[in-house]
Design a protein around this motif. Structure first.
Motif, PDB file in Angstrom:
ATOM      1  N   ASP A  13       0.803  -1.277  -0.171  1.00  0.00           N
ATOM      2  CA  ASP A  13      -0.188  -0.175  -0.055  1.00  0.00           C
ATOM      3  C   ASP A  13       0.907   1.312   0.013  1.00  0.00           C
ATOM      4  OD1 ASP A  13       1.009  -0.499   2.594  1.00  0.00           O
ATOM      5  OD2 ASP A  13      -0.697   0.018   3.665  1.00  0.00           O
ATOM      6  N   ARG A  14       1.763   1.181  -0.138  1.00  0.00           N
ATOM      7  CA  ARG A  14       2.991   2.270   0.063  1.00  0.00           C
ATOM      8  C   ARG A  14       3.524   2.579  -1.478  1.00  0.00           C
ATOM      9  NH1 ARG A  14       7.920   1.847   3.552  1.00  0.00           N
ATOM     10  NH2 ARG A  14       7.912  -0.378   3.003  1.00  0.00           N
ATOM     11  N   HIS A  15       3.955   3.809  -1.784  1.00  0.00           N
ATOM     12  CA  HIS A  15       4.510   4.369  -2.993  1.00  0.00           C
ATOM     13  C   HIS A  15       6.005   4.977  -2.818  1.00  0.00           C
ATOM     14  CE1 HIS A  15       0.545   3.319  -4.410  1.00  0.00           C
ATOM     15  NE2 HIS A  15       0.064   4.492  -3.972  1.00  0.00           N
ATOM     16  N   ILE A  16       6.899   4.091  -3.182  1.00  0.00           N
ATOM     17  CA  ILE A  16       8.312   4.541  -2.772  1.00  0.00           C
ATOM     18  C   ILE A  16       8.987   4.689  -4.435  1.00  0.00           C
ATOM     19  CG2 ILE A  16      10.466   3.913  -1.653  1.00  0.00           C
ATOM     20  CD1 ILE A  16       7.798   4.072   0.139  1.00  0.00           C
ATOM     21  N   ILE A  17       9.576   5.896  -4.320  1.00  0.00           N
ATOM     22  CA  ILE A  17      10.463   6.074  -5.457  1.00  0.00           C
ATOM     23  C   ILE A  17      11.995   6.204  -4.982  1.00  0.00           C
ATOM     24  CG2 ILE A  17      11.151   7.920  -7.314  1.00  0.00           C
ATOM     25  CD1 ILE A  17       8.106   8.879  -6.979  1.00  0.00           C
ATOM     26  N   HIS A  18      12.787   5.590  -5.698  1.00  0.00           N
ATOM     27  CA  HIS A  18      14.298   5.662  -5.423  1.00  0.00           C
ATOM     28  C   HIS A  18      14.848   6.418  -6.607  1.00  0.00           C
ATOM     29  CE1 HIS A  18      18.563   4.369  -5.636  1.00  0.00           C
ATOM     30  NE2 HIS A  18      18.449   4.773  -4.249  1.00  0.00           N
ATOM     31  N   VAL A  19      15.372   7.400  -6.226  1.00  0.00           N
ATOM     32  CA  VAL A  19      16.128   8.397  -7.177  1.00  0.00           C
ATOM     33  C   VAL A  19      17.696   8.328  -7.035  1.00  0.00           C
ATOM     34  CG1 VAL A  19      16.568  10.583  -8.013  1.00  0.00           C
ATOM     35  CG2 VAL A  19      14.240   9.992  -7.101  1.00  0.00           C
ATOM     36  N   ASP A  20      18.285   8.043  -8.404  1.00  0.00           N
ATOM     37  CA  ASP A  20      19.820   7.601  -8.498  1.00  0.00           C
ATOM     38  C   ASP A  20      20.239   8.509  -9.569  1.00  0.00           C
ATOM     39  OD1 ASP A  20      22.098   6.615  -7.929  1.00  0.00           O
ATOM     40  OD2 ASP A  20      21.965   4.493  -8.479  1.00  0.00           O
ATOM     41  N   MET A  21      21.251   9.496  -9.073  1.00  0.00           N
ATOM     42  CA  MET A  21      21.409  10.086 -10.004  1.00  0.00           C
ATOM     43  C   MET A  21      22.653   9.551 -10.829  1.00  0.00           C
ATOM     44  SD  MET A  21      20.192  13.147  -9.598  1.00  0.00           S
ATOM     45  CE  MET A  21      20.896  14.011 -10.795  1.00  0.00           C
ATOM     46  N   ASP A  22      22.870   9.613 -12.358  1.00  0.00           N
ATOM     47  CA  ASP A  22      23.658   8.957 -13.247  1.00  0.00           C
ATOM     48  C   ASP A  22      24.927   9.618 -13.105  1.00  0.00           C
ATOM     49  OD1 ASP A  22      21.383   7.462 -14.058  1.00  0.00           O
ATOM     50  OD2 ASP A  22      20.918   8.842 -15.445  1.00  0.00           O
ATOM     51  N   ALA A  23      26.100   8.760 -12.613  1.00  0.00           N
ATOM     52  CA  ALA A  23      27.442   9.012 -12.608  1.00  0.00           C
ATOM     53  C   ALA A  23      27.541  10.441 -12.259  1.00  0.00           C
ATOM     54  CB  ALA A  23      28.142   9.003 -13.967  1.00  0.00           C
ATOM     55  N   PHE A  24      26.984  10.880 -10.950  1.00  0.00           N
ATOM     56  CA  PHE A  24      26.815  12.171 -10.589  1.00  0.00           C
ATOM     57  C   PHE A  24      28.028  13.006 -10.625  1.00  0.00           C
ATOM     58  CE2 PHE A  24      26.114  14.841  -6.866  1.00  0.00           C
ATOM     59  CZ  PHE A  24      25.303  15.795  -7.586  1.00  0.00           C
ATOM     60  N   TYR A 123      15.497   7.794  -1.169  1.00  0.00           N
ATOM     61  CA  TYR A 123      14.440   7.339  -1.149  1.00  0.00           C
ATOM     62  C   TYR A 123      13.200   8.292  -0.943  1.00  0.00           C
ATOM     63  CZ  TYR A 123      16.730   2.759  -0.744  1.00  0.00           C
ATOM     64  OH  TYR A 123      17.567   1.694  -0.949  1.00  0.00           O
ATOM     65  N   LEU A 124      12.273   8.308  -1.621  1.00  0.00           N
ATOM     66  CA  LEU A 124      11.163   9.075  -1.321  1.00  0.00           C
ATOM     67  C   LEU A 124       9.876   8.226  -1.007  1.00  0.00           C
ATOM     68  CD1 LEU A 124      13.142  10.523  -3.642  1.00  0.00           C
ATOM     69  CD2 LEU A 124      11.049  12.338  -3.736  1.00  0.00           C
ATOM     70  N   ASP A 125       9.028   8.618  -0.127  1.00  0.00           N
ATOM     71  CA  ASP A 125       7.676   7.953   0.022  1.00  0.00           C
ATOM     72  C   ASP A 125       6.638   8.851  -0.361  1.00  0.00           C
ATOM     73  OD1 ASP A 125       5.337   7.093   1.018  1.00  0.00           O
ATOM     74  OD2 ASP A 125       6.354   6.119   2.870  1.00  0.00           O
ATOM     75  N   VAL A 126       6.244   8.672  -1.358  1.00  0.00           N
ATOM     76  CA  VAL A 126       5.215   9.548  -2.022  1.00  0.00           C
ATOM     77  C   VAL A 126       3.777   9.199  -1.880  1.00  0.00           C
ATOM     78  CG1 VAL A 126       6.811  10.589  -3.582  1.00  0.00           C
ATOM     79  CG2 VAL A 126       5.376   8.466  -4.400  1.00  0.00           C
ATOM     80  N   THR A 127       3.601   8.213  -0.838  1.00  0.00           N
ATOM     81  CA  THR A 127       2.122   7.484  -0.802  1.00  0.00           C
ATOM     82  C   THR A 127       0.959   8.886  -0.601  1.00  0.00           C
ATOM     83  OG1 THR A 127       3.156   5.773   0.420  1.00  0.00           O
ATOM     84  CG2 THR A 127       0.749   5.958   0.540  1.00  0.00           C
ATOM     85  N   HIS A 128       1.481   9.923   0.435  1.00  0.00           N
ATOM     86  CA  HIS A 128       0.814  11.056   0.626  1.00  0.00           C
ATOM     87  C   HIS A 128       1.882  12.184   0.052  1.00  0.00           C
ATOM     88  CE1 HIS A 128      -2.204   8.575   2.789  1.00  0.00           C
ATOM     89  NE2 HIS A 128      -1.156   8.264   3.325  1.00  0.00           N
ATOM     90  N   ASN A 129       1.562  13.049  -1.026  1.00  0.00           N
ATOM     91  CA  ASN A 129       2.521  13.701  -1.418  1.00  0.00           C
ATOM     92  C   ASN A 129       2.011  15.274  -1.506  1.00  0.00           C
ATOM     93  OD1 ASN A 129       1.659  14.170  -4.412  1.00  0.00           O
ATOM     94  ND2 ASN A 129       1.557  11.798  -3.928  1.00  0.00           N
TER      95      ASN A 129
END
Length: 368
Positions: A13-24, A123-129
């Protein structure tokens, strides 16, 4: 029925986004120096100028095609990449930290529940954004496009119902990738994965699993939880859960310390310059230790001094680079105190504080 025999329940029931910069770091350097884009760029001091010493922080994708990666000796790049193609540049952490802060501001526009892992991923929890959207895929695309538009940098995003799968998803299609793993897809997705791709499985554990004939996610799914826990204890239980798409770890909301400091009030006023110096040194060590424990660095040193007449002085100095080094904090504190010229006055309070804080990345450790 024992605890280990209990059915494994998937909470999706959660909505999680993982953001990973490319070769930052390499991408930031290419942005600053456009001619680097045509080179195999390695973020490290040039070992040819440092007696062969140095460790690679990261590399761009051209260098990775030669088998070059982070934490390798920098001399390996010299051995593997043709000299005409090779470009070294030392890491510029103040710049990377500044860009990372801008990325974090974008996260803050989407949700308050986001957890940094390093300067280049979170990590971002966007279940409630904050955008009031119930479409996590659209949110991931908004984040990706906003970073690209505002900072001219690319990132890969993974979307799922837990942190483990979101991380696996962002790794799946780099660079500038978008991968979604639903609860229906999770076990099939994990089944095809080699164990080496499982986030958190190091080389030593991978070798032990391979010796047991376990090479893929499907192999892990085929064995019982009892088998894995008998072999690996708690780690085995976590492996069983991950192989079945289970990870109930929460995204820990980011709460950045604004400052870290120490101060001391004296019942008997102090006059002695040597004692004052000793107290500043002790407080600097305490501040540095707290910074290191919290994996933070600071750029501004602040001292606070109060006389017996209850006149309070504060002085600050912003350094060229971030630090959590006790000796440097002490040296700056002592200089600021000497500039006040209060050595002959009795003092009731002394304090040392570090402000303008940021997360310390593990690559910042001096490796040679």
């Amino acid at each position: 029925m024992s605890f280990l025999d209990l059915p494994q329940i998937i909470h999706d029931d959660r909505h999680i986004i993982h953001v990973d910069m490319d070769a930052f770091y390499a991408s930031v350097e290419e942005q600053q120096h456009p001619h680097y884009r045509h080179k195999a760029l390695v973020i490290a001091p040039d070992p040819r100028q440092h007696n062969g010493h140095g460790v690679i922080t990261t590399a761009n994708y051209k260098a990775r095609q030669y088998g070059i990666g982070s934490a390798m000796p920098a001399i390996k790049a010299v051995e593997k990449i043709p000299a005409a193609q090779l470009q070294f540049t030392p890491p510029n952490f103040p710049l990377y930290r500044q860009i990372s802060s801008q990325i974090h501001q974008i996260f803050n526009q989407v949700t308050d529940i986001w957890e940094p892992v390093a300067l280049d991923e979170a990590y971002l929890d966007v279940t409630h954004n904050k955008l009031a959207l119930d479409d996590e895929i659209r949110l991931a695309l908004i984040i990706q496009r906003t970073i690209k538009r505002q900072l001219r940098l690319t990132c890969s995003v993974g979307v799922s119902y837990n942190k483990f799968l979101a991380k696996m998803a962002s790794d799946y299609a780099k660079p500038f990738g978008r991968t979604v793993i639903t609860s229906r897809q999770a076990q099939n997705f994990l089944a095809q994965m080699p164990i080496s791709k499982f986030h958190g499985v190091g080389k030593a554990l991978q070798q032990k699993l391979n010796q047991l004939g376990l090479h893929t996610g499907q192999d892990l799914q085929s064995v019982s939880v009892d088998f894995l826990t008998k072999k690996f204890g708690k780690t085995g239980f976590l492996l069983y859960q991950r192989a079945h798409g289970i990870d109930n770890q929460p995204v820990k909301a980011h709460r950045q310390n604004k400052s870290i400091g120490r101060e001391q009030t004296f019942n008997r006023p102090i006059f002695n310059d040597q004692l004052t110096q000793q107290i500043f040194q002790q407080m600097s060590q305490q501040v540095a230790q707290t910074l290191q424990q919290k994996r933070l660095v600071g750029q501004t040193v602040v001292i606070k001094v109060r006389t017996v007449e209850f006149v309070t002085y504060t002085r600050r100095r912003t350094l060229e680079h971030f630090t959590n080094n006790a000796e440097l904090i002490f040296q700056v504190s002592q200089q600021l105190f000497e500039e006040l010229a209060l050595q002959t006055q009795p003092l009731r309070l002394l304090g040392v504080t570090m402000t303008n804080l940021s997360e310390q990345n593990f690559e910042e450790i001096e490796l040679f």
